[in-house]
Structures are given as C-alpha cells and as structure tokens.
Design a protein around this motif. Structure first.
Motif, mmCIF file in Angstrom:
data_model
loop_
_atom_site.group_PDB
_atom_site.id
_atom_site.type_symbol
_atom_site.label_atom_id
_atom_site.label_comp_id
_atom_site.label_asym_id
_atom_site.label_seq_id
_atom_site.Cartn_x
_atom_site.Cartn_y
_atom_site.Cartn_z
ATOM 1 N N VAL A 47 -1.850 -12.366 0.278
ATOM 2 C CA VAL A 47 -1.425 -11.580 -0.877
ATOM 3 C C VAL A 47 -2.178 -12.118 -2.077
ATOM 4 C CG1 VAL A 47 0.528 -10.929 -2.348
ATOM 5 C CG2 VAL A 47 0.853 -11.165 0.128
ATOM 6 N N VAL A 48 -2.701 -11.235 -2.909
ATOM 7 C CA VAL A 48 -3.501 -11.669 -4.054
ATOM 8 C C VAL A 48 -3.374 -10.649 -5.170
ATOM 9 C CG1 VAL A 48 -5.639 -10.528 -3.274
ATOM 10 C CG2 VAL A 48 -5.773 -12.587 -4.722
ATOM 11 N N THR A 49 -3.441 -11.120 -6.410
ATOM 12 C CA THR A 49 -3.395 -10.246 -7.570
ATOM 13 C C THR A 49 -4.749 -10.243 -8.272
ATOM 14 O OG1 THR A 49 -1.029 -10.617 -7.898
ATOM 15 C CG2 THR A 49 -2.271 -9.826 -9.796
ATOM 16 N N ILE A 50 -5.212 -9.048 -8.632
ATOM 17 C CA ILE A 50 -6.471 -8.900 -9.365
ATOM 18 C C ILE A 50 -6.188 -8.115 -10.632
ATOM 19 C CG2 ILE A 50 -8.818 -7.963 -9.342
ATOM 20 C CD1 ILE A 50 -8.754 -8.251 -6.273
ATOM 21 N N ASP A 51 -6.585 -8.688 -11.771
ATOM 22 C CA ASP A 51 -6.551 -7.974 -13.042
ATOM 23 C C ASP A 51 -7.923 -7.341 -13.233
ATOM 24 O OD1 ASP A 51 -3.979 -8.894 -13.459
ATOM 25 O OD2 ASP A 51 -4.609 -10.580 -14.701
ATOM 26 N N PHE A 52 -7.991 -6.026 -13.131
ATOM 27 C CA PHE A 52 -9.262 -5.323 -13.188
ATOM 28 C C PHE A 52 -9.658 -5.019 -14.628
ATOM 29 C CE2 PHE A 52 -7.814 -4.268 -8.890
ATOM 30 C CZ PHE A 52 -8.967 -4.463 -8.152
ATOM 31 N N ALA A 114 -8.738 3.734 -6.126
ATOM 32 C CA ALA A 114 -9.380 2.566 -6.739
ATOM 33 C C ALA A 114 -9.695 2.825 -8.205
ATOM 34 C CB ALA A 114 -10.640 2.205 -5.974
ATOM 35 N N ALA A 115 -10.081 4.046 -8.539
ATOM 36 C CA ALA A 115 -10.379 4.361 -9.934
ATOM 37 C C ALA A 115 -9.165 4.152 -10.827
ATOM 38 C CB ALA A 115 -10.884 5.794 -10.046
ATOM 39 N N SER A 116 -7.971 4.345 -10.262
ATOM 40 C CA SER A 116 -6.745 4.186 -11.049
ATOM 41 C C SER A 116 -6.426 2.724 -11.343
ATOM 42 C CB SER A 116 -5.566 4.839 -10.321
ATOM 43 O OG SER A 116 -5.170 4.062 -9.188
ATOM 44 N N PHE A 117 -7.159 1.786 -10.711
ATOM 45 C CA PHE A 117 -6.905 0.366 -10.930
ATOM 46 C C PHE A 117 -7.519 -0.137 -12.239
ATOM 47 C CE2 PHE A 117 -6.986 -0.310 -6.012
ATOM 48 C CZ PHE A 117 -5.715 0.242 -5.916
ATOM 49 N N ALA A 118 -8.384 0.638 -12.872
ATOM 50 C CA ALA A 118 -9.078 0.176 -14.079
ATOM 51 C C ALA A 118 -8.071 -0.250 -15.144
ATOM 52 C CB ALA A 118 -9.984 1.281 -14.609
ATOM 53 N N GLY A 119 -8.255 -1.473 -15.641
ATOM 54 C CA GLY A 119 -7.405 -1.995 -16.700
ATOM 55 C C GLY A 119 -6.021 -2.407 -16.262
ATOM 56 N N LYS A 120 -5.769 -2.446 -14.953
ATOM 57 C CA LYS A 120 -4.429 -2.763 -14.461
ATOM 58 C C LYS A 120 -4.417 -4.049 -13.643
ATOM 59 C CE LYS A 120 -2.940 2.074 -14.267
ATOM 60 N NZ LYS A 120 -2.471 3.168 -13.395
ATOM 61 N N SER A 121 -3.234 -4.601 -13.501
ATOM 62 C CA SER A 121 -2.995 -5.740 -12.621
ATOM 63 C C SER A 121 -2.456 -5.196 -11.306
ATOM 64 C CB SER A 121 -1.992 -6.700 -13.251
ATOM 65 O OG SER A 121 -1.751 -7.806 -12.407
ATOM 66 N N THR A 142 -6.069 -0.238 13.434
ATOM 67 C CA THR A 142 -4.645 -0.075 13.182
ATOM 68 C C THR A 142 -3.894 -1.402 13.174
ATOM 69 O OG1 THR A 142 -4.334 0.371 15.536
ATOM 70 C CG2 THR A 142 -4.547 2.272 14.075
ATOM 71 N N ASP A 143 -4.541 -2.465 13.629
ATOM 72 C CA ASP A 143 -3.910 -3.783 13.611
ATOM 73 C C ASP A 143 -4.007 -4.457 12.245
ATOM 74 O OD1 ASP A 143 -3.411 -3.470 16.326
ATOM 75 O OD2 ASP A 143 -5.313 -4.384 16.883
ATOM 76 N N LEU A 144 -4.752 -3.863 11.343
ATOM 77 C CA LEU A 144 -4.922 -4.442 10.010
ATOM 78 C C LEU A 144 -4.537 -3.406 8.970
ATOM 79 C CD1 LEU A 144 -7.516 -6.918 8.838
ATOM 80 C CD2 LEU A 144 -7.043 -4.961 7.367
ATOM 81 N N LYS A 145 -3.580 -3.769 8.120
ATOM 82 C CA LYS A 145 -3.086 -2.865 7.090
ATOM 83 C C LYS A 145 -3.343 -3.463 5.710
ATOM 84 C CE LYS A 145 0.632 -0.664 9.770
ATOM 85 N NZ LYS A 145 0.308 -1.253 11.077
ATOM 86 N N ILE A 146 -3.593 -2.575 4.758
ATOM 87 C CA ILE A 146 -3.785 -2.988 3.372
ATOM 88 C C ILE A 146 -2.738 -2.271 2.519
ATOM 89 C CG2 ILE A 146 -5.349 -3.030 1.397
ATOM 90 C CD1 ILE A 146 -7.682 -3.088 3.334
ATOM 91 N N TYR A 147 -1.961 -3.059 1.812
ATOM 92 C CA TYR A 147 -0.983 -2.537 0.872
ATOM 93 C C TYR A 147 -1.430 -2.897 -0.546
ATOM 94 C CZ TYR A 147 2.134 -2.443 4.976
ATOM 95 O OH TYR A 147 2.687 -2.210 6.216
ATOM 96 N N TYR A 148 -0.984 -2.106 -1.516
ATOM 97 C CA TYR A 148 -1.239 -2.476 -2.903
ATOM 98 C C TYR A 148 0.004 -2.166 -3.728
ATOM 99 C CZ TYR A 148 -2.084 2.518 -3.805
ATOM 100 O OH TYR A 148 -1.955 3.872 -3.913
ATOM 101 N N GLN A 149 0.111 -2.887 -4.825
ATOM 102 C CA GLN A 149 1.288 -2.766 -5.680
ATOM 103 C C GLN A 149 0.826 -2.721 -7.140
ATOM 104 O OE1 GLN A 149 3.702 -6.273 -6.683
ATOM 105 N NE2 GLN A 149 5.411 -5.276 -5.645
ATOM 106 N N VAL A 150 1.183 -1.645 -7.803
ATOM 107 C CA VAL A 150 1.014 -1.537 -9.245
ATOM 108 C C VAL A 150 2.414 -1.441 -9.839
ATOM 109 C CG1 VAL A 150 -0.018 -0.239 -11.148
ATOM 110 C CG2 VAL A 150 -1.181 -0.347 -8.934
#
Length: 217
Positions: A47-52, A114-121, A142-150
């Motif tokens: 789990v990791v947080t990126i401020d774009f 991904a475009a919606s991530f601009a300027g967000k954490s 299908t054994d690898l999933k990617i989740y994101y949280q805004v």
C-alpha cells in the motif's frame, strides 16, 4: 435479564512487515528483508500513497525493483508512463517482469481515471494472490489486483491495457534480487509516502480496516 453480550469486534488489520513513512521527493533505496514481494509462490501486497502534481508529469517511476542479471530476480515498475497510450495521455502502469523479461505482467489503469489523479493524494493497494503459482497456467493477471483510494473510498481499478505473458516453465519463484527504490525518479514528479508491505493478499475487508474514519458531520 442479563445484558446482551457485546457485538464481536472486527479482526485487526494485517500487520505490515515493511513500513516506510517517507516522504520521498526523489528515489531512495530501501531494504526489503522479510517481505515476499515479487515472489510468485507467496502472497504479498503493498500500500502506498502518491501526491500527484498538477499537471501530471510523464515518466517518473514511483516504485522500482532494479533488474538483475540472474533470473532469480524480478523487475517492477510502478509509475506514470505513456508507454502504451499511443501518444495519448499518460496512465499509471504496474509492470512486473521475471525470468530476464521472458515473463511479464502489465496492468495499465484507464487513462481517464489516471487523469483525475492530477493534484490529488491517491493511495494504491497492489495485491497478489499466489493461488495459481503452481498451476499449469502459471500466475494469471486475475491473481493481481490494483485498488486506489481518493478521499475515503477504495475502488478496484479497471484497465485499458494488459499483458499476461507469464511463463513458469523454469520454476523461478522470483523475488527482489537487486535495489528496491521508493520515490519519484523525475523532478517535480510528486511525493511518495506511507509505503507499507505485507506478506498476505490483502482483502477488501482488510483495506476497509485501513481506511481513515469519515470526517465528523
């Protein structure tokens, strides 16, 4: 009448085996001892947080496991690239390669998302389930999933480009054999923080336990 028993408490969230709070404004090498990361025969997550920044910067690796000359080490790129968008806007790409690039997973989050991530954490959770690691089909996408949280809601990412070309014929279980780097590889690429690694495949329920409480009304 005796009082009703209290409701059962929720199970605790899994414990991280690596915890690097950062922040990282440029790449730094970190130790991964004790983590199953990039092995095909073990469950693992991070789990990791990126401020774009805004606008988004094309090209930074936010997480990278360096290449190794031996097939015992796998490669990881997690960053904002235009590799597979045919000249279109960049997107977040997770690329995991093994066996000297003979095996490859690629998952690219939809460019519009991904475009919606601009300027967000944005917090990401990458979850690998090793259930198929010894199956004839090898580990599958299908054994690898990617989740994101805004803000406070977890979403399962949808992809607009994928590659499933994993070959387990040489029985290589992978792992991290060379440098593991956290932080953007380009200036003004944003800030990475709160990298936590786990030796389990985090469930959606686990992610909810990690979710911050809603703000007071």
């Amino acid at each position: 009448k005796p009082p009703a028993p209290p409701p059962p408490s929720a199970p605790p969230a899994p414990q991280a085996v690596l915890d690097y709070p950062g922040p990282y404004e440029s790449q730094e090498v970190e130790d991964t001892t004790g983590w199953n990361g990039l092995t095909t025969n073990n469950d693992w997550s991070y789990v990791v947080t990126i401020d774009f920044p805004s606008p988004l910067v094309i090209g930074p690796h936010y997480i990278k496991a360096s290449e190794s000359n031996a097939i015992s080490g796998n490669v990881l790129f997690f960053g904002l690239y235009d590799w597979y968008t045919s000249g279109g806007p960049p997107s977040m790409v997770f690329e995991w390669a093994g066996h000297q690039w003979d095996s490859l997973y690629t998952q690219q989050i939809e460019s519009a998302v991904a475009a919606s991530f601009a300027g967000k954490s944005v917090t990401f959770a990458i979850v690998y389930d090793a259930a198929n690691s010894n199956a004839a089909t090898a580990p599958d996408l299908t054994d690898l999933k990617i989740y994101y949280q805004v803000d406070t809601t977890w979403q399962l990412a949808t992809m607009d480009y994928t590659v499933d070309a994993w070959d387990a014929a040489d029985d290589d279980n992978g792992g991290i054999a060379a440098e593991f780097k956290l932080g953007p590889s380009k200036d003004a690429g944003g800030i990475l923080s709160n990298f936590r690694a786990y030796n389990v495949a985090l469930s959606e329920a686990d992610l909810l336990l990690m979710q911050p409480p809603p703000p007071p009304p």
